[in-house]
Design a protein around this motif. Sequence first.
Motif, mmCIF file in Angstrom:
data_model
loop_
_atom_site.group_PDB
_atom_site.id
_atom_site.type_symbol
_atom_site.label_atom_id
_atom_site.label_comp_id
_atom_site.label_asym_id
_atom_site.label_seq_id
_atom_site.Cartn_x
_atom_site.Cartn_y
_atom_site.Cartn_z
ATOM 1 N N VAL A 128 0.845 -1.211 0.000
ATOM 2 C CA VAL A 128 0.000 0.000 0.000
ATOM 3 C C VAL A 128 0.872 1.249 0.000
ATOM 4 C CG1 VAL A 128 -1.750 1.284 1.291
ATOM 5 C CG2 VAL A 128 -1.924 -1.199 1.095
ATOM 6 N N ALA A 129 1.951 1.244 0.767
ATOM 7 C CA ALA A 129 2.850 2.400 0.800
ATOM 8 C C ALA A 129 3.454 2.662 -0.575
ATOM 9 C CB ALA A 129 3.950 2.175 1.833
ATOM 10 N N GLY A 130 3.863 1.608 -1.252
ATOM 11 C CA GLY A 130 4.414 1.775 -2.597
ATOM 12 C C GLY A 130 3.363 2.240 -3.585
ATOM 13 N N ARG A 131 2.188 1.738 -3.432
ATOM 14 C CA ARG A 131 1.097 2.119 -4.342
ATOM 15 C C ARG A 131 0.700 3.577 -4.135
ATOM 16 N NH1 ARG A 131 -3.797 -0.756 -6.731
ATOM 17 N NH2 ARG A 131 -5.507 0.685 -6.357
ATOM 18 N N TRP A 132 0.540 3.990 -2.884
ATOM 19 C CA TRP A 132 0.096 5.367 -2.608
ATOM 20 C C TRP A 132 1.231 6.385 -2.695
ATOM 21 C CZ3 TRP A 132 -3.952 4.905 1.886
ATOM 22 C CH2 TRP A 132 -5.161 4.454 1.338
ATOM 23 N N SER A 133 2.433 5.946 -3.014
ATOM 24 C CA SER A 133 3.495 6.918 -3.277
ATOM 25 C C SER A 133 3.329 7.531 -4.666
ATOM 26 C CB SER A 133 4.865 6.263 -3.138
ATOM 27 O OG SER A 133 5.030 5.284 -4.145
ATOM 28 N N SER A 134 2.482 6.937 -5.469
ATOM 29 C CA SER A 134 2.205 7.443 -6.819
ATOM 30 C C SER A 134 0.917 8.272 -6.819
ATOM 31 C CB SER A 134 2.047 6.264 -7.784
ATOM 32 O OG SER A 134 1.448 6.687 -8.986
ATOM 33 N N PRO A 135 0.948 9.497 -7.358
ATOM 34 C CA PRO A 135 -0.274 10.299 -7.457
ATOM 35 C C PRO A 135 -1.364 9.624 -8.297
ATOM 36 C CG PRO A 135 1.644 11.668 -7.857
ATOM 37 C CD PRO A 135 2.122 10.264 -7.789
ATOM 38 N N PHE A 136 -0.958 8.810 -9.265
ATOM 39 C CA PHE A 136 -1.941 8.104 -10.085
ATOM 40 C C PHE A 136 -2.818 7.192 -9.229
ATOM 41 C CE2 PHE A 136 -3.169 4.267 -12.436
ATOM 42 C CZ PHE A 136 -3.944 4.838 -13.438
ATOM 43 N N TRP A 137 -2.163 6.397 -8.361
ATOM 44 C CA TRP A 137 -2.930 5.459 -7.530
ATOM 45 C C TRP A 137 -3.695 6.185 -6.440
ATOM 46 C CZ3 TRP A 137 -4.171 1.456 -9.887
ATOM 47 C CH2 TRP A 137 -3.293 0.818 -10.744
ATOM 48 N N GLN A 138 -3.172 7.289 -5.941
ATOM 49 C CA GLN A 138 -3.946 8.085 -4.992
ATOM 50 C C GLN A 138 -5.222 8.602 -5.650
ATOM 51 O OE1 GLN A 138 -1.193 11.121 -3.660
ATOM 52 N NE2 GLN A 138 -0.988 10.109 -1.676
ATOM 53 N N PHE A 139 -5.086 9.108 -6.878
ATOM 54 C CA PHE A 139 -6.253 9.606 -7.602
ATOM 55 C C PHE A 139 -7.224 8.470 -7.908
ATOM 56 C CE2 PHE A 139 -8.451 10.631 -11.582
ATOM 57 C CZ PHE A 139 -9.120 11.788 -11.173
ATOM 58 N N TRP A 140 -6.708 7.302 -8.290
ATOM 59 C CA TRP A 140 -7.551 6.141 -8.584
ATOM 60 C C TRP A 140 -8.386 5.774 -7.357
ATOM 61 C CZ3 TRP A 140 -7.423 2.840 -13.057
ATOM 62 C CH2 TRP A 140 -8.182 1.686 -12.940
ATOM 63 N N ASP A 141 -7.723 5.618 -6.209
ATOM 64 C CA ASP A 141 -8.430 5.218 -4.991
ATOM 65 C C ASP A 141 -9.360 6.323 -4.487
ATOM 66 O OD1 ASP A 141 -7.272 2.753 -5.128
ATOM 67 O OD2 ASP A 141 -5.779 3.126 -3.572
ATOM 68 N N LEU A 142 -8.935 7.572 -4.622
ATOM 69 C CA LEU A 142 -9.789 8.681 -4.217
ATOM 70 C C LEU A 142 -11.032 8.761 -5.104
ATOM 71 C CD1 LEU A 142 -9.817 11.079 -2.165
ATOM 72 C CD2 LEU A 142 -8.993 12.480 -4.058
ATOM 73 N N SER A 143 -10.865 8.556 -6.394
ATOM 74 C CA SER A 143 -12.009 8.553 -7.310
ATOM 75 C C SER A 143 -12.976 7.427 -6.969
ATOM 76 C CB SER A 143 -11.546 8.393 -8.753
ATOM 77 O OG SER A 143 -10.736 9.449 -9.132
ATOM 78 N N MET A 144 -12.415 6.264 -6.674
ATOM 79 C CA MET A 144 -13.256 5.123 -6.316
ATOM 80 C C MET A 144 -14.018 5.400 -5.020
ATOM 81 S SD MET A 144 -12.117 1.126 -6.489
ATOM 82 C CE MET A 144 -10.732 1.362 -5.415
#
Length: 136
Positions: free
Chosen positions: A63-79
């Motif tokens: 999760v830390a590696g995934r949320w270090s990317s703005p793309f995945w933060q935006f993906w999860d925030l959009s979801m």
Amino acid sequence: MSTLDISAPRSPRRPAARRSNFELYSWLFMRLSGLLLIVLVLGHLFIMNILDGGVHRINFAFVAGRWSSPFWQFWDLSMLWLAELHGGNGLRTVINDYARKDTTRFWLKILLYVSMALILALGSFVIFTFDPNISG
């Protein structure tokens, strides 16, 4: 030729109520957000559960590696936002359909809106303030 004389109705004529298009936009939002949620959720499930060995690799570091990317933060925030607003809009419709008293409808909607705001605020806060360097 004779013309029919139609008498005026007994009730006084009222001006047409001014209506907003909120329900139309709400209906349209449900369809569009549903389509977008299908893509977001199926993508999430595919990445989290199928790629690279499945759920056994999901841990704090993943999760830390995934949320270090703005793309995945935006993906999860959009979801998060779309799922919450989509579900809240559906529940608002159910409340409107089944709550008989105006006061019951009012308080159920207040409870719904407050819970939606809290969940959106808390979820957004977690996504934006997640610290992968927690020392413990």
